[in-house]
Enzyme design. Sequence first.
Site, PDB file in Angstrom:
ATOM      1  N   THR A   1     -50.632  13.667 -12.999  1.00  0.00           N
ATOM      2  CA  THR A   1     -49.390  14.182 -13.104  1.00  0.00           C
ATOM      3  C   THR A   1     -48.308  13.059 -13.913  1.00  0.00           C
ATOM      4  OG1 THR A   1     -49.805  15.937 -11.513  1.00  0.00           O
ATOM      5  CG2 THR A   1     -47.415  15.553 -12.562  1.00  0.00           C
TER       6      THR A   1
ATOM      7  N   GLY B   1     -34.233  32.739  17.187  1.00  0.00           N
ATOM      8  CA  GLY B   1     -33.541  31.355  16.926  1.00  0.00           C
ATOM      9  C   GLY B   1     -34.553  30.313  17.585  1.00  0.00           C
TER      10      GLY B   1
ATOM     11  N   THR C   1     -47.456  24.771  -5.756  1.00  0.00           N
ATOM     12  CA  THR C   1     -47.400  24.062  -6.970  1.00  0.00           C
ATOM     13  C   THR C   1     -48.013  22.827  -7.126  1.00  0.00           C
ATOM     14  OG1 THR C   1     -45.283  23.118  -6.207  1.00  0.00           O
ATOM     15  CG2 THR C   1     -44.753  25.051  -7.642  1.00  0.00           C
TER      16      THR C   1
ATOM     17  N   GLU D   1     -51.893  20.766  -7.178  1.00  0.00           N
ATOM     18  CA  GLU D   1     -52.948  21.002  -7.444  1.00  0.00           C
ATOM     19  C   GLU D   1     -53.218  22.455  -8.097  1.00  0.00           C
ATOM     20  OE1 GLU D   1     -56.396  19.797  -6.793  1.00  0.00           O
ATOM     21  OE2 GLU D   1     -55.022  17.962  -6.552  1.00  0.00           O
TER      22      GLU D   1
END
Length: 655
Positions: free
Chosen positions: A161, A423, A444, A446
């Site tokens: 990337t 909680g 988002t 691979e």
Amino acid sequence: MTLTADAQTGADTTAPGNQAGAPASARPTATGEALRKALDGPFHDVKQRWRTEVTAADFVRDPEWDIPTAREWALDKLVGLAGRGLAIAGFPEAQGGRGNQAESVAHFEMLAMGDLSLTIKSGVQHGLWGGAVTNLGNPWHHETWLPDTISGAATGCFAMTELGHGSDVQSLETTITWIPEDGEYEVHSPTPTASKAYIGNAATHGKWAAVFGQLIVDGENQGVHVIIVRIRTEDLSPVPGVTCGDQGHKGGLLGVDNGTITFDRVRVPRTHLLDRFGGVGEDGVYHSAIESKNARFFTMLGTLVRGRICVGGGAASATRKALSIATRYALKRTQFRLPGLGEEILLLDYQTHQRKLLPNIARAYAYGFAQNELALQLQRVTEAQGSDPVAARELETRAAGMKALLTRWANDTIQVAREACGGAGYLSENGITLLRQDADVFATFEGDNTVLLQLVAKALLLDYKKTWGDMDMRGTAQATARMIGGTFLERTTARSVIERILAGSKSKDVNARAWHIEMFEDREKHIVEGLAKRMRAAAKAEDVFAATNACQQHMLAAAKAHTDRVVLEAFIEGIDECEDPYITSILSKVCDLYALATIEENRGWYMEHERFDGSRSKAVTEAVDALLVELRPKALELVEGLGVEEGWLDAAILA
């Protein structure tokens, strides 16, 4: 079908009325163990080894650690597990690998039941960096890098990337230029957007990088190739020409040292190009057995599909852990009293709480069986060594669809599990918030999920595109009808059992398995048919991009419908292979819940397209509610069957 225990499985320990007083056991119930075995399928021995040998101390991280501590812990635990022969499957035995490609997916899934930072650290080191060397390199590359990659001594990065290009790998800007007079390659980042970004191992630990870039030989661009580049010395000092940056604090995965890498005319020996599919030989000339640059590119990427399969499986495992925490908590936490100041009511006795958890537990089983089949398909394609390109394309399509489906489900369901714990779920000591932040990015990386679903849709249309041509409307309809039976509705490995079910029952009852199958198939078939027609019209439009762009939502719907059908078939096959009649009866009800919950989720589509009316829609909801009541007493065994050891949950609310 009534869920009653037999002598082989043991008594039901969660019958109505005794859940509140039932202590949490260190070992699963007999039913839970049997469900694990069924869901593990062919990978039971691998996964059971983890449960037997691995403790929380081996792979569960303290959520309060800072970044440096988390990073060093992740590397230390990765090396420790590798030294014990865990999470190193998928490598050649000659270099120290332990297990095949399918088993490597199972190891990844088990890692994700501990800590996702450690999981991704292993995925970067063994799956991506090691996988690139294994799948794209030659025997010399294997001998040179794999032994130390397996042990963790040769820490590496998967540098694909870039800041300017993520999913569009073919447009990467990094260059790998052949310098014939020196017999070397020059790796260079020509623009700021060519910097490699979000790269695991780049910020701190990486010594090597598998760098993706445009290969330039004698002035001709041969397309994207991968080369091994030294980015740090053995003592982690910088290498001249390589600049590594640290991307610092992230929204999750704090134990993974993501960073940037920039190259300034770095010289690399000719032998460092991973040249299984093409490279410059000793004669200084580029050679490749694949003449087409486009085909070469997609063949190369196809060998890296394991990473996508692992990401989906890891996300599903993290979700199983979140569901295990939330369900166990719901079996002990009470809220409000029965009328007349009776006993306080367990959370899981409320229908709304059952609605949150039980359908998602059913999905966890469905996705688990589908993931098993996907891993086996990976192994078959690997063993074929490129001799079955059709099977390879089918694997890539299914891996894309499953990754998108599982990671979307993970993000949604971990949030549901957090809310189901109130909680307490928001406290870091109870584990769910760490899972939620770490699983976020799975949607988002691979492959961005939206892009992956479009890839699935394009694959479904491929044969339509080949066949339609210039046919008239009648010819088009005939060709479409033929292909609906034989192309995108090609059965999975569950072919025989599905056909047996369809042949044996014509019932339209909402609980009938044949009706479930027909509903899933009809949705897929109709959406893909409609998409094919729209895409054919788009191809003739004046503005092709605008017309095609308008089809994108339709493409996503087609991909989701296709993947849902594949999952259902895998679940049905998993049940068919189960040899224990009692466990089969439980799994059958769980499958009913998965199928009906999916139909209910898409009932707007079914009603819009007149597949059923309002009364049938109400009947589906009533059937889901009835299944929740029937499966409620089996809740503990069902989460035990998901395979997450109780000791791994590390949630204070369960102590």
